[in-house]
Design a protein around this motif. Sequence first.
Motif, PDB file in Angstrom:
ATOM      1  N   MET A 174     -17.273 -14.239   5.177  1.00  0.00           N
ATOM      2  CA  MET A 174     -17.325 -12.847   4.270  1.00  0.00           C
ATOM      3  C   MET A 174     -17.317 -11.813   5.167  1.00  0.00           C
ATOM      4  N   GLU A 175     -17.905 -12.008   6.875  1.00  0.00           N
ATOM      5  CA  GLU A 175     -17.844 -10.761   6.827  1.00  0.00           C
ATOM      6  C   GLU A 175     -17.128 -10.495   7.525  1.00  0.00           C
ATOM      7  N   ARG A 176     -15.845 -11.675   7.774  1.00  0.00           N
ATOM      8  CA  ARG A 176     -14.506 -11.706   8.083  1.00  0.00           C
ATOM      9  C   ARG A 176     -13.640 -10.380   7.398  1.00  0.00           C
ATOM     10  N   PHE A 177     -13.531 -10.700   6.053  1.00  0.00           N
ATOM     11  CA  PHE A 177     -12.937 -10.631   4.636  1.00  0.00           C
ATOM     12  C   PHE A 177     -13.408  -8.588   5.077  1.00  0.00           C
ATOM     13  N   ALA A 178     -14.479  -8.525   5.170  1.00  0.00           N
ATOM     14  CA  ALA A 178     -14.874  -7.538   4.874  1.00  0.00           C
ATOM     15  C   ALA A 178     -14.579  -6.162   5.980  1.00  0.00           C
ATOM     16  N   ASN A 179     -14.778  -6.922   7.607  1.00  0.00           N
ATOM     17  CA  ASN A 179     -13.817  -6.276   8.185  1.00  0.00           C
ATOM     18  C   ASN A 179     -12.713  -5.961   8.445  1.00  0.00           C
ATOM     19  N   LEU A 180     -11.609  -7.007   7.997  1.00  0.00           N
ATOM     20  CA  LEU A 180     -10.073  -6.870   7.575  1.00  0.00           C
ATOM     21  C   LEU A 180     -10.091  -5.469   6.511  1.00  0.00           C
ATOM     22  N   ARG A 181     -10.949  -5.835   5.356  1.00  0.00           N
ATOM     23  CA  ARG A 181     -10.541  -4.838   4.396  1.00  0.00           C
ATOM     24  C   ARG A 181     -11.377  -2.930   5.289  1.00  0.00           C
ATOM     25  N   LYS A 182     -11.948  -2.933   6.178  1.00  0.00           N
ATOM     26  CA  LYS A 182     -11.789  -1.613   6.629  1.00  0.00           C
ATOM     27  C   LYS A 182     -10.946  -1.419   7.679  1.00  0.00           C
ATOM     28  N   VAL A 183     -10.127  -2.205   8.390  1.00  0.00           N
ATOM     29  CA  VAL A 183      -9.767  -2.239   9.577  1.00  0.00           C
ATOM     30  C   VAL A 183      -7.792  -1.107   8.704  1.00  0.00           C
ATOM     31  N   ILE A 184      -8.019  -2.379   7.604  1.00  0.00           N
ATOM     32  CA  ILE A 184      -6.697  -1.504   7.079  1.00  0.00           C
ATOM     33  C   ILE A 184      -5.977  -0.088   6.405  1.00  0.00           C
ATOM     34  N   GLN A 185      -5.519   0.601   6.901  1.00  0.00           N
ATOM     35  CA  GLN A 185      -5.391   2.084   6.316  1.00  0.00           C
ATOM     36  C   GLN A 185      -3.786   2.110   5.185  1.00  0.00           C
ATOM     37  N   LEU A 186      -4.010   3.162   4.532  1.00  0.00           N
ATOM     38  CA  LEU A 186      -3.656   3.912   4.044  1.00  0.00           C
ATOM     39  C   LEU A 186      -2.595   4.863   4.312  1.00  0.00           C
ATOM     40  N   ARG A 187      -1.582   5.049   4.436  1.00  0.00           N
ATOM     41  CA  ARG A 187      -0.452   6.483   4.959  1.00  0.00           C
ATOM     42  C   ARG A 187       0.493   6.260   4.076  1.00  0.00           C
ATOM     43  N   ARG A 188       0.867   7.982   3.747  1.00  0.00           N
ATOM     44  CA  ARG A 188       1.601   8.403   2.626  1.00  0.00           C
ATOM     45  C   ARG A 188       2.650   8.828   2.857  1.00  0.00           C
ATOM     46  N   VAL A 189       3.778   8.203   2.563  1.00  0.00           N
ATOM     47  CA  VAL A 189       5.033   8.768   3.378  1.00  0.00           C
ATOM     48  C   VAL A 189       5.938   9.097   1.874  1.00  0.00           C
ATOM     49  N   GLY A 190       7.269  10.330   2.383  1.00  0.00           N
ATOM     50  CA  GLY A 190       8.345  11.038   0.956  1.00  0.00           C
ATOM     51  C   GLY A 190       8.926   9.828   0.943  1.00  0.00           C
ATOM     52  N   PRO A 191       9.884  10.766   0.485  1.00  0.00           N
ATOM     53  CA  PRO A 191      11.787   9.813   0.316  1.00  0.00           C
ATOM     54  C   PRO A 191      12.127   9.374   1.345  1.00  0.00           C
ATOM     55  N   VAL A 192      12.123   9.973   2.512  1.00  0.00           N
ATOM     56  CA  VAL A 192      12.296   9.919   4.387  1.00  0.00           C
ATOM     57  C   VAL A 192      12.164   8.799   4.413  1.00  0.00           C
ATOM     58  N   GLY A 193      10.433   8.706   4.553  1.00  0.00           N
ATOM     59  CA  GLY A 193      10.018   8.342   5.121  1.00  0.00           C
ATOM     60  C   GLY A 193       9.611   6.250   4.148  1.00  0.00           C
ATOM     61  N   PHE A 194       9.816   6.228   3.417  1.00  0.00           N
ATOM     62  CA  PHE A 194      10.298   5.295   2.341  1.00  0.00           C
ATOM     63  C   PHE A 194      11.598   4.199   2.755  1.00  0.00           C
ATOM     64  N   ALA A 195      12.161   5.566   2.517  1.00  0.00           N
ATOM     65  CA  ALA A 195      13.927   4.693   2.662  1.00  0.00           C
ATOM     66  C   ALA A 195      13.690   4.645   4.053  1.00  0.00           C
ATOM     67  N   ALA A 196      12.903   4.052   5.173  1.00  0.00           N
ATOM     68  CA  ALA A 196      13.373   4.691   6.763  1.00  0.00           C
ATOM     69  C   ALA A 196      12.275   2.773   6.494  1.00  0.00           C
ATOM     70  N   VAL A 197      11.813   2.891   5.232  1.00  0.00           N
ATOM     71  CA  VAL A 197      10.152   1.023   6.175  1.00  0.00           C
ATOM     72  C   VAL A 197      11.389   0.031   4.429  1.00  0.00           C
ATOM     73  N   LEU A 198      12.580   0.524   3.829  1.00  0.00           N
ATOM     74  CA  LEU A 198      12.419  -0.069   2.626  1.00  0.00           C
ATOM     75  C   LEU A 198      12.758  -1.106   2.514  1.00  0.00           C
ATOM     76  N   ASP A 199      13.335  -1.876   3.429  1.00  0.00           N
ATOM     77  CA  ASP A 199      13.346  -3.632   3.849  1.00  0.00           C
ATOM     78  C   ASP A 199      12.039  -3.856   4.136  1.00  0.00           C
ATOM     79  N   ILE A 200      10.761  -3.211   4.668  1.00  0.00           N
ATOM     80  CA  ILE A 200       9.834  -4.141   4.725  1.00  0.00           C
ATOM     81  C   ILE A 200       9.103  -4.343   4.067  1.00  0.00           C
ATOM     82  N   VAL A 201       9.179  -3.286   3.059  1.00  0.00           N
ATOM     83  CA  VAL A 201       9.042  -2.951   1.722  1.00  0.00           C
ATOM     84  C   VAL A 201       9.965  -3.971   0.417  1.00  0.00           C
ATOM     85  N   LEU A 202      10.156  -4.627   0.252  1.00  0.00           N
ATOM     86  CA  LEU A 202      11.352  -5.896  -0.138  1.00  0.00           C
ATOM     87  C   LEU A 202      10.334  -6.343   0.116  1.00  0.00           C
TER      88      LEU A 202
END
Length: 202
Positions: A1-29
Amino acid sequence: MERFANLRKVIQLRRVGPVGFAAVLDIVLGVYAAAMRPPEDQLAGRRAIMRNHATYPDFTCLLAEAPGPPDGPEPAEIVGFAYGFHGAPGQWWHDVVRRALEDLSGAPASEDWFGDALEIAEVHVLPGHQSRGVGRRMLHEICAGRRERTAVLSTHDAPTAARHLYRDVGFEDLMTRFTFPGGYEDYVIAGARLPLAGAAPA
């Protein structure tokens, strides 16, 4: 359970617009394919749809990233993503569901929900990172600060974890057992008032 909590903490959210999205389109697909397991021959069409969505008004995307080792060369890994945009006439999903809700519940209800809406098109997390709050965080963050009156989306009409999550953050069913033109699966069209109910998860 502690391992899952630590994983949750390290995941970060990064906001991108159309250009940034296009750059990672294959990954998100790839994240979409792992989460949804669609037939292989549908992925090219989904890629074109995603690319087109990035041209819609006020498009925004959140990338959920698990950082690589502090001293290692590996970059952050994208383990989830969510994106949305302002719904407007001429967009296929918007026109189809708005017309259907008008036929079902009348023009005032259709205008209320779709006249000024953030349309959340995709929310997906890699299977190994699901059930750890990543999708919930992305939902709250993508809706935060939006000027639209409502947020709307579609999801499979089944007792899935995604449908439970949407209900839990304030989405209500607008239409059930809805089949898109040319499709065969049943969907729920759901909507929520903005801002979302409840506090965003830490």
